[in-house]
Design a protein around this motif. Structure first.
Motif, PDB file in Angstrom:
ATOM      1  N   GLN A  76      -5.367  -1.389   5.343  1.00 38.61           N
ATOM      2  CA  GLN A  76      -4.219  -1.352   4.434  1.00 38.61           C
ATOM      3  C   GLN A  76      -2.922  -1.021   5.172  1.00 38.61           C
ATOM      4  O   GLN A  76      -1.866  -1.544   4.842  1.00 38.61           O
ATOM      5  CB  GLN A  76      -4.456  -0.324   3.328  1.00 38.61           C
ATOM      6  N   ASN A  87     -14.318   4.177   4.489  1.00 39.30           N
ATOM      7  CA  ASN A  87     -13.014   4.524   3.905  1.00 39.30           C
ATOM      8  C   ASN A  87     -11.924   4.555   4.971  1.00 39.30           C
ATOM      9  O   ASN A  87     -10.792   4.142   4.709  1.00 39.30           O
ATOM     10  CB  ASN A  87     -13.097   5.867   3.185  1.00 39.30           C
ATOM     11  N   ILE A  98     -10.984   0.947   5.727  1.00 38.72           N
ATOM     12  CA  ILE A  98     -10.159   0.384   4.648  1.00 38.72           C
ATOM     13  C   ILE A  98      -8.721   0.888   4.774  1.00 38.72           C
ATOM     14  O   ILE A  98      -7.762   0.126   4.649  1.00 38.72           O
ATOM     15  CB  ILE A  98     -10.759   0.722   3.267  1.00 38.72           C
TER      16      ILE A  98
END
Length: 73
Positions: free
Chosen positions: A10, A3, A6
């Motif tokens: 982003q 996570n 990610i």
């Protein structure tokens, strides 16, 4: 860890990562994540000046690069 990677992708953060290769060697890399697909992530590695593919689970630690350090690159 996935996570966090990610989130870094982003936000287009530069990261210093500690990574363990398949042969057990540990290295520190400065990378920018291009994409994460399945168990792998494609990154641009500033140490090697090339795209590389890493296994997400072999990433031992990540640290965002500060704004001050970015200006050096």
């Amino acid at each position: 860890m996935r996570n966090q990677l990610i989130k870094a992708m982003q936000r287009q953060w530069l990261l210093d990562i500690i990574y363990m290769a398949k042969d057990g060697k540990i290295s520190k890399r400065r990378v920018k994540i291009i994409k994460i697909a399945g168990d792998t992530m494609q990154v641009y590695c500033f140490n090697k000046c090339a795209k590389r593919t890493f296994i997400v689970d072999n990433t031992l630690a990540i640290m965002p690069v500060s704004r001050r350090e970015r200006e050096v690159i």
